[in-house]
Scaffold this motif. Structure first.
Motif, PDB file in Angstrom:
ATOM      1  N   PRO A 103       0.802  -1.240   0.000  1.00  0.00           N
ATOM      2  CA  PRO A 103       0.000   0.000   0.000  1.00  0.00           C
ATOM      3  C   PRO A 103       0.826   1.277   0.000  1.00  0.00           C
ATOM      4  O   PRO A 103       0.264   2.354   0.188  1.00  0.00           O
ATOM      5  N   ALA A 106      -0.146   3.911  -2.706  1.00  0.00           N
ATOM      6  CA  ALA A 106      -1.490   4.434  -2.445  1.00  0.00           C
ATOM      7  C   ALA A 106      -1.500   5.378  -1.256  1.00  0.00           C
ATOM      8  O   ALA A 106      -2.171   6.420  -1.281  1.00  0.00           O
ATOM      9  N   LEU A 128      -9.668   5.016   4.155  1.00  0.00           N
ATOM     10  CA  LEU A 128      -9.294   4.556   2.824  1.00  0.00           C
ATOM     11  C   LEU A 128      -8.195   3.505   2.896  1.00  0.00           C
ATOM     12  O   LEU A 128      -8.259   2.458   2.227  1.00  0.00           O
ATOM     13  N   LEU A 132      -8.209  -0.863   2.114  1.00  0.00           N
ATOM     14  CA  LEU A 132      -7.250  -1.574   1.276  1.00  0.00           C
ATOM     15  C   LEU A 132      -6.635  -2.752   2.028  1.00  0.00           C
ATOM     16  O   LEU A 132      -6.532  -3.868   1.501  1.00  0.00           O
ATOM     17  N   THR A 135      -9.066  -5.598   2.484  1.00  0.00           N
ATOM     18  CA  THR A 135      -9.183  -6.424   1.284  1.00  0.00           C
ATOM     19  C   THR A 135      -8.062  -7.449   1.211  1.00  0.00           C
ATOM     20  O   THR A 135      -8.286  -8.619   0.885  1.00  0.00           O
ATOM     21  N   CYS A 186     -13.626  -3.033  -1.277  1.00  0.00           N
ATOM     22  CA  CYS A 186     -13.258  -2.161  -2.408  1.00  0.00           C
ATOM     23  C   CYS A 186     -14.415  -1.234  -2.777  1.00  0.00           C
ATOM     24  O   CYS A 186     -14.201  -0.072  -3.158  1.00  0.00           O
ATOM     25  N   PHE A 189     -14.401   1.576  -0.375  1.00  0.00           N
ATOM     26  CA  PHE A 189     -13.329   2.513  -0.716  1.00  0.00           C
ATOM     27  C   PHE A 189     -13.810   3.507  -1.771  1.00  0.00           C
ATOM     28  O   PHE A 189     -13.583   4.725  -1.658  1.00  0.00           O
ATOM     29  N   ILE A 211      -5.444   8.385  -7.372  1.00  0.00           N
ATOM     30  CA  ILE A 211      -5.844   7.475  -6.295  1.00  0.00           C
ATOM     31  C   ILE A 211      -6.536   6.241  -6.852  1.00  0.00           C
ATOM     32  O   ILE A 211      -6.302   5.111  -6.404  1.00  0.00           O
ATOM     33  N   MET A 212      -7.383   6.431  -7.840  1.00  0.00           N
ATOM     34  CA  MET A 212      -8.066   5.294  -8.442  1.00  0.00           C
ATOM     35  C   MET A 212      -7.089   4.383  -9.185  1.00  0.00           C
ATOM     36  O   MET A 212      -7.267   3.140  -9.183  1.00  0.00           O
ATOM     37  N   GLU A 214      -3.953   3.773  -8.311  1.00  0.00           N
ATOM     38  CA  GLU A 214      -3.290   2.962  -7.296  1.00  0.00           C
ATOM     39  C   GLU A 214      -4.249   1.943  -6.688  1.00  0.00           C
ATOM     40  O   GLU A 214      -3.849   0.813  -6.377  1.00  0.00           O
ATOM     41  N   PHE A 215      -5.503   2.326  -6.531  1.00  0.00           N
ATOM     42  CA  PHE A 215      -6.496   1.386  -6.007  1.00  0.00           C
ATOM     43  C   PHE A 215      -6.704   0.217  -6.968  1.00  0.00           C
ATOM     44  O   PHE A 215      -6.776  -0.949  -6.541  1.00  0.00           O
ATOM     45  N   ARG A 219      -6.069  -3.672  -6.198  1.00  0.00           N
ATOM     46  CA  ARG A 219      -7.161  -4.653  -6.377  1.00  0.00           C
ATOM     47  C   ARG A 219      -6.774  -5.745  -7.374  1.00  0.00           C
ATOM     48  O   ARG A 219      -7.108  -6.925  -7.182  1.00  0.00           O
TER      49      ARG A 219
END
Length: 550
Positions: A103, A106, A128, A132, A135, A186, A189, A211-212, A214-215, A219
C-alpha cells in the motif's frame, strides 16, 4: 519464515558458499534427513541379507534382479524432468511474491491529495487505507494457513480493528453467494472516495484519478493472489516428477548393490557397504524435489514461505503513520550544508574509506592521440558509380532514336493532365543560371583536398533550386482556384530573366499546356518564360509580372 543468508555471502572468499553448508535452519539436511536415513537403512539391510542370509540359488536370482534394476536406472531421464519442473516452480514462486500488493504508493497519493488535518480529514485518509488492508486480509485468510489461523472468523478481524460492527453487519447481510466476497471493502473505498470529492476534501480531479489508479493496481494484485491459489500446476505433471524421483531411488536400493562376479555398469572391485556416490546422487535429485515442494505453495508453514502476518502488521503501521501523523508534521525548509559549495566533499568513515573508488569515465578516456594527427581535413573519397544508374543511362542514350515517336504521346499526356516538368538549373562560375550540364555530368564525383572554404564554394556552385512538380489536373486559368507560383530565385534571378526574355541567348524550344493556350492573348506570357530544355513554355513556371510570389 524466509531464511536470509545475504550477510554471510556479502563478499566472495575462499570459503564463500562453504560456510553455508554448515547451516541447519532451512538447509538441505533439514528437509532430507528423514528420507536419507530411510534410504540408507534399506540399503544396508538388503546388503546384509545378500551377504549373510541368502543361499546360492537365492544369490543367483538376486544378482539377476540387481542387473535388471541397474539397467532400468540408466534409462530414466530424471535430471531433465526435475530440472525443467523446478525451473517452472521457482519462476511461479517469484511471480507469486510480486503479486502481493503493497500500500505504499497508495498511501503517499492519498496523503498528497486528501486535504484537511482535522479529525474528518484524518478519518477519510485512515479509512481509505483500512479498506485496502482489509481487502488484503480477506484474500490472505482464504489462501494462507498462517493468516487463517490468525483470523479464523470475521469477528477476529473486527476485534483486531480492521472492521467495524456496522461493516460486519453489511457483510453478513449479503445474499448467499458461491464465490468469495473479499472485494466488498473495495466498494466501500470507492464510496468514501466519492464522498471526499463531493465534500471538497479532494480539490483536484487529477488526484482522484491517481488514487483510483493505485487502487486498481492494488485490487488487481489481490485478484492475482486469488488466481494463483485457484489455478495450480497440473496435477499430472507433479505426479510424473514425484513418481520418477521415488521410483529411481527405490530401484537404486537394489540396483546399486554390490554382487559377486557381476559385469554391471557401475560395479566396482571394492566391496562397499555404504554407497557414497549414490548418497550424493540422492541428495541432488531428492533435494531438487524437496525444493519444488517448498516453493509450489509459498503461503504455507514451510521455512521458505512468505511471512504474510508480518506483512499485514507492517502495512497497517506504515499506512496509518503516513496518512495521519506524518501528514500533519511540517518540516521547516532550510539550506543544506552543501548549499553554497561548488565542490562537494562527502565524508567517509575509516571503515568505508577502502570502498571509495574512482568513477568510471570511459574505457578510452586516457588513450593518447599523437599531436601530429590532430589536424582535421576532408579525405579524398571517389564515389563509385551505381551500376544500375549507369545501365539506365546507357538505356536512355540508346533510346534517343525512338524519341521522336514517344515525344508526341508524352506531350499529349502532359497536356491532358497538366504536368509541370522539373527544370534543373545549375549555376555557372559567374553565378548566373544555365540550363543543362556538361559532358562530364555523369562522371564520378571527386572531392576533398581543398579545405572547408573550397568545400563551401563547391557546394554553392552546385546548388540547384528546387521546382515543385504537381501530378494533379490544373483548373482553368479564369477559375480562380489555383494560381501558378514559383520559388524566389537567387541573387542572379533578374539576370536570368533578362537573358531569357531579352533574346540574348540562342533560341530554345518551349512546351505549352492548356493553360498556356488560354493565356495566349496576354503579351506578358510571350515576353517572360522559363527556359525548359527541349520543350515548350509551361505556364506554371512563367514569372508573371502581374502576379505575386508566394
Amino acid at each position: 519464515m524466509t531464511v536470509s543468508y545475504q550477510s554471510k555471502v556479502s563478499s566472495s572468499s575462499s570459503a564463500g558458499f562453504t560456510k553455508l553448508l554448515f547451516l541447519w535452519r532451512g538447509s538441505l539436511y533439514q528437509v532430507l534427513y528423514r528420507e536419507l536415513l530411510l534410504f540408507m537403512v534399506a540399503f544396508v539391510i538388503i546388503s546384509a541379507l545378500y551377504r549373510n542370509a541368502f543361499t546360492d540359488a537365492q544369490k543367483e536370482i538376486f544378482e539377476k534382479i540387481v542387473r535388471y534394476c541397474d539397467a532400468f536406472i540408466s534409462q530414466l531421464p530424471l535430471s531433465f524432468i526435475l530440472g525443467f519442473y523446478v525451473t517452472y516452480v521457482a519462476k511461479r514462486w517469484w511471480n507469486q511474491y510480486l503479486a502481493i500488493p503493497w500500500p505504499d504508493r497508495a498511501m503517499h497519493v492519498i496523503s498528497m491529495y486528501v486535504e484537511g488535518n482535522d479529525d474528518y480529514g484524518c478519518m477519510i485518509r485512515r479509512s481509505l487505507m483500512r479498506y485496502l488492508i482489509l481487502t488484503l486480509i480477506l484474500v490472505l485468510r482464504s489462501i494462507s494457513s498462517p493468516v487463517k489461523k490468525r483470523f479464523p472468523t470475521l469477528e477476529h478481524v473486527a476485534e483486531s480493528g480492521y472492521m467495524t460492527a456496522d461493516e460486519i453487519e453489511v457483510f453478513y447481510s449479503l445474499p448467499k453467494v458461491e464465490f468469495n466476497t473479499y472485494w466488498v471493502p473495495c466498494t466501500w473505498f470507492i464510496s468514501l472516495l466519492k464522498e471526499a470529492r463531493k465534500s471538497k476534501r479532494i480539490e483536484d480531479s487529477e488526484g482522484v484519478k491517481l488514487i483510483m489508479q493505485e487502487f486498481i493496481d492494488f485490487r488487481s494484485k489481490c485478484g492475482f493472489l486469488w488466481s494463483y491459489d485457484w489455478i495450480s500446476i497440473p496435477l499430472a505433471y507433479t505426479q510424473v516428477v514425484t513418481i520418477a524421483t521415488y521410483s529411481f531411488f527405490i530401484t537404486a536400493v537394489v540396483g546399486r548393490q554390490y554382487v559377486e562376479g557381476s559385469n554391471k555398469m557401475l560395479q566396482t572391485e571394492l566391496d562397499v557397504y555404504i554407497p557414497v556416490f549414490t548418497i550424493v546422487q540422492f541428495l541432488f535429485f531428492m533435494g531438487l524435489l524437496k525444493v519444488a515442494e517448498q516453493l509450489i505453495n509459498p503461503f504455507g508453514d514451510d521455512e521458505e514461505d512468505f511471512e504474510l502476518n508480518y506483512l499485514i502488521d507492517r502495512h497497517t503501521k506504515a499506512a496509518y503513520l503516513a496518512v495521519d501523523y506524518l501528514a500533519k508534521i511540517k518540516i521547516p525548509l532550510v539550506k543544506d550544508i552543501y548549499f553554497n559549495e561548488l565542490e562537494v566533499s562527502i565524508p567517509y568513515t575509516s571503515a568505508s574509506v577502502p570502498f571509495k573508488k574512482k568513477s568510471h569515465r570511459g574505457s578510452v578516456h586516457h588513450m593518447p592521440v599523437p599531436e601530429d594527427q590532430h589536424m582535421m581535413f576532408l579525405p579524398e573519397i571517389i564515389e563509385e558509380v551505381d551500376p544500375d544508374r549507369s545501365r539506365s543511362r546507357r538505356t536512355s542514350m540508346c533510346s534517343t532514336k525512338s524519341e521522336g515517336k514517344i515525344k508526341p504521346n508524352r506531350d499529349k499526356f502532359n497536356d491532358s493532365y497538366g504536368i509541370m516538368q522539373v527544370v534543373q538549373q545549375r549555376t555557372t562560375s559567374n553565378g548566373c543560371g544555365e540550363v543543362g550540364g556538361g559532358q562530364n555530368s555523369n562522371a564520378p564525383a571527386k572531392r576533398g583536398g581543398g579545405g572547408f572554404r573550397q568545400l563551401a564554394q563547391r557546394k554553392s556552385d552546385a546548388a540547384q533550386p528546387v521546382v515543385l512538380v504537381s501530378m494533379t489536373r490544373r483548373p482553368s486559368y479564369n477559375s480562380g482556384q489555383w494560381k501558378p507560383f514559383k520559388w524566389k530565385s537567387s541573387d542572379c534571378g533578374e539576370q536570368r530573366r533578362a537573358s531569357i526574355g531579352g533574346g540574348g541567348r540562342r533560341p530554345e524550344q518551349h512546351q505549352q499546356t492548356d493553360v498556356d493556350l488560354q493565356k495566349g492573348d496576354r503579351p506578358e506570357a510571350a515576353a517572360v518564360a522559363t527556359v525548359v530544355p527541349e520543350g515548350r513554355v509551361n505556364a506554371a513556371f512563367v514569372p508573371d509580372r502581374l502576379q505575386h510570389d508566394v
